[in-house]
Design a protein around this motif. Structure first.
Motif, short mmCIF file in Angstrom:
data_model
loop_
_atom_site.label_atom_id
_atom_site.label_comp_id
_atom_site.label_asym_id
_atom_site.label_seq_id
_atom_site.Cartn_x
_atom_site.Cartn_y
_atom_site.Cartn_z
N GLN A 286 0.82 -1.20 0.00
CA GLN A 286 0.00 0.00 0.00
C GLN A 286 0.86 1.25 0.00
O GLN A 286 0.55 2.23 -0.67
CB GLN A 286 -0.91 0.01 1.23
CG GLN A 286 -2.05 -1.00 1.18
CD GLN A 286 -2.98 -0.84 2.35
OE1 GLN A 286 -3.33 0.28 2.73
NE2 GLN A 286 -3.40 -1.95 2.94
N LEU A 287 1.94 1.21 0.78
CA LEU A 287 2.80 2.40 0.88
C LEU A 287 3.49 2.69 -0.45
O LEU A 287 3.57 3.85 -0.89
CB LEU A 287 3.84 2.18 1.98
CG LEU A 287 4.63 3.42 2.42
CD1 LEU A 287 3.70 4.57 2.74
CD2 LEU A 287 5.49 3.08 3.62
N LEU A 288 3.97 1.67 -1.11
CA LEU A 288 4.62 1.88 -2.40
C LEU A 288 3.61 2.33 -3.45
O LEU A 288 3.93 3.13 -4.34
CB LEU A 288 5.33 0.60 -2.84
CG LEU A 288 6.56 0.23 -2.01
CD1 LEU A 288 7.12 -1.11 -2.48
CD2 LEU A 288 7.63 1.31 -2.12
N GLU A 289 2.39 1.84 -3.35
CA GLU A 289 1.34 2.28 -4.26
C GLU A 289 1.04 3.76 -4.03
O GLU A 289 0.86 4.53 -4.97
CB GLU A 289 0.07 1.44 -4.05
CG GLU A 289 -1.12 1.88 -4.90
CD GLU A 289 -0.88 1.68 -6.39
OE1 GLU A 289 -1.59 2.33 -7.18
OE2 GLU A 289 0.01 0.88 -6.73
N PHE A 290 1.00 4.14 -2.75
CA PHE A 290 0.80 5.56 -2.42
C PHE A 290 1.91 6.41 -3.05
O PHE A 290 1.64 7.43 -3.67
CB PHE A 290 0.81 5.76 -0.90
CG PHE A 290 1.05 7.17 -0.49
CD1 PHE A 290 0.03 8.11 -0.51
CD2 PHE A 290 2.33 7.59 -0.12
CE1 PHE A 290 0.26 9.42 -0.16
CE2 PHE A 290 2.57 8.90 0.24
CZ PHE A 290 1.53 9.82 0.22
N ALA A 291 3.15 5.97 -2.86
CA ALA A 291 4.28 6.75 -3.38
C ALA A 291 4.22 6.87 -4.89
O ALA A 291 4.38 7.96 -5.44
CB ALA A 291 5.59 6.09 -2.95
N SER A 292 3.96 5.75 -5.57
CA SER A 292 4.00 5.77 -7.03
C SER A 292 2.90 6.64 -7.62
O SER A 292 3.13 7.35 -8.61
CB SER A 292 3.92 4.35 -7.59
OG SER A 292 2.68 3.77 -7.26
#
Length: 335
Positions: free
Chosen positions: A311-317
């Protein structure tokens, strides 16, 4: 009186000095600290120590510290108080890019970065210089101090890594400074430093950036994922800037509980520091030069997804790339 003499007078009033490197120090910062230590001892400072925040994770930086036998202590292991005489090298503002509390102000500041507005006993910020090491080379020669092999090697390597290697707008001063210390430098040692191998974690991070890249026109954004190697981000940015047709790069990733950013640009129309400030200034501490910049965004408000890597990497991207391309007016362009 020259600035070097002003610095000498300021140092002469001290018994001890703590030299503070910025977080995750690079050769420019480390060599500058080494030069300031030499000047301090020349002016009668009895005790000096050099401290840093973050990590020294770049393989060349670790080799640099080890091969040149640089004594440097993590800030977390150093007791720093408001009564200490502090010198900031290659950064200027308390609480920004340093783990020294913002309430503790330095006595000495020597830097070349923009947005370094600070007032203290001795300030020398030269934004028209390509490296802080250049300023220290000038100090050493203005003070007619001998530059031994160890210090000359450190300064020459710093000048190359900061500006000359990448032809990132070095000024004449960088070439003049390199020529000044070249005769005393240990070139075999520098060759070894250039041959330092990538760590596996850095290679993994760069590989992740290669495969996850998003391109809009001549600009590119990419994630290194989650890594412990802070210095993998600028290395990935340098590498992807070599991609044909690309002139501006943003690399981001999750490092030790925060989102790190690194940007590069060879497009004269793009100011990397201003671009990051416009895109992410309200989210965290960002800034830099027109050709290279970086920053950090604490997870803070995003704690609800901080424990879930996907989820965090999806947020960042999605959020970070949109903000970046919005500032560059590129969100309507296809890869």
């Amino acid at each position: 009186m020259s600035r070097a003499e002003d610095l000498g007078e300021t140092l002469a009033e001290m018994d001890s000095l703590t030299i503070v490197c910025h977080d995750n120090p690079d050769p420019d910062c480390l060599a500058s600290a080494l030069a300031l230590e030499r000047i301090a001892k020349h002016n009668g400072v009895n005790e000096t120590r050099t401290v840093y925040g973050g990590e020294i994770s770049h393989q060349q930086n670790r080799a640099f510290v080890n091969m040149l036998n640089i004594e440097i202590t993590p800030i977390r292991n150093a007791s720093i108080t408001e009564d200490d005489s502090l010198a900031f090298v290659d950064h200027a503002v308390p609480g920004r890019n340093t783990q020294v509390p913002s309430s503790i102000e330095p006595t000495i500041v020597v830097d070349h970065h923009p947005d370094s507005d600070v007032e203290t006993a001795f300030v020398d910020v030269r934004t028209d210089y390509g490296a802080t090491a250049t300023i220290f080379v000038e100090y050493l020669f203005d003070l007619e101090m001998a530059v031994a092999t160890r210090l000359a090697s450190a300064l020459l390597f710093a000048l190359h890594r900061e500006r000359l290697d990448f032809v990132r707008d070095p000024t004449e001063r960088e070439y003049e400074a390199a020529l000044a210390v070249y005769p005393e430098a240990n070139l075999e040692m520098l060759e070894q430093l250039y041959g330092s191998a990538f760590s596996p974690a850095t290679l993994d991070a760069i590989g992740h950036a290669i495969t996850s890249r998003t391109r809009r026109g001549s600009s590119l954004a990419s994630s290194v994922g989650r890594t412990t190697e802070t210095d993998a981000l600028p290395q990935a940015a340098d590498y992807l800037l070599n991609l044909e047709g690309v002139d501006t790069v943003l690399i981001y990733g999750i490092v030790n509980g925060s989102i790190r950013l690194s940007a590069r640009s060879i497009d004269p129309r793009v100011q990397a520091g201003e671009t990051l400030q416009k895109a992410f200034g309200e989210l965290g501490a960002v800034g830099g030069h027109h050709d290279m910049a970086g920053g950090r965004i604490d997870l803070g408000l995003f704690a609800d997804v901080a424990g879930d890597e996907n989820q965090l990497l999806e947020f960042a991207s999605t959020r970070l790339e949109k903000r970046f391309f919005d500032v560059l007016n590129l969100n309507n362009e296809d890869e």
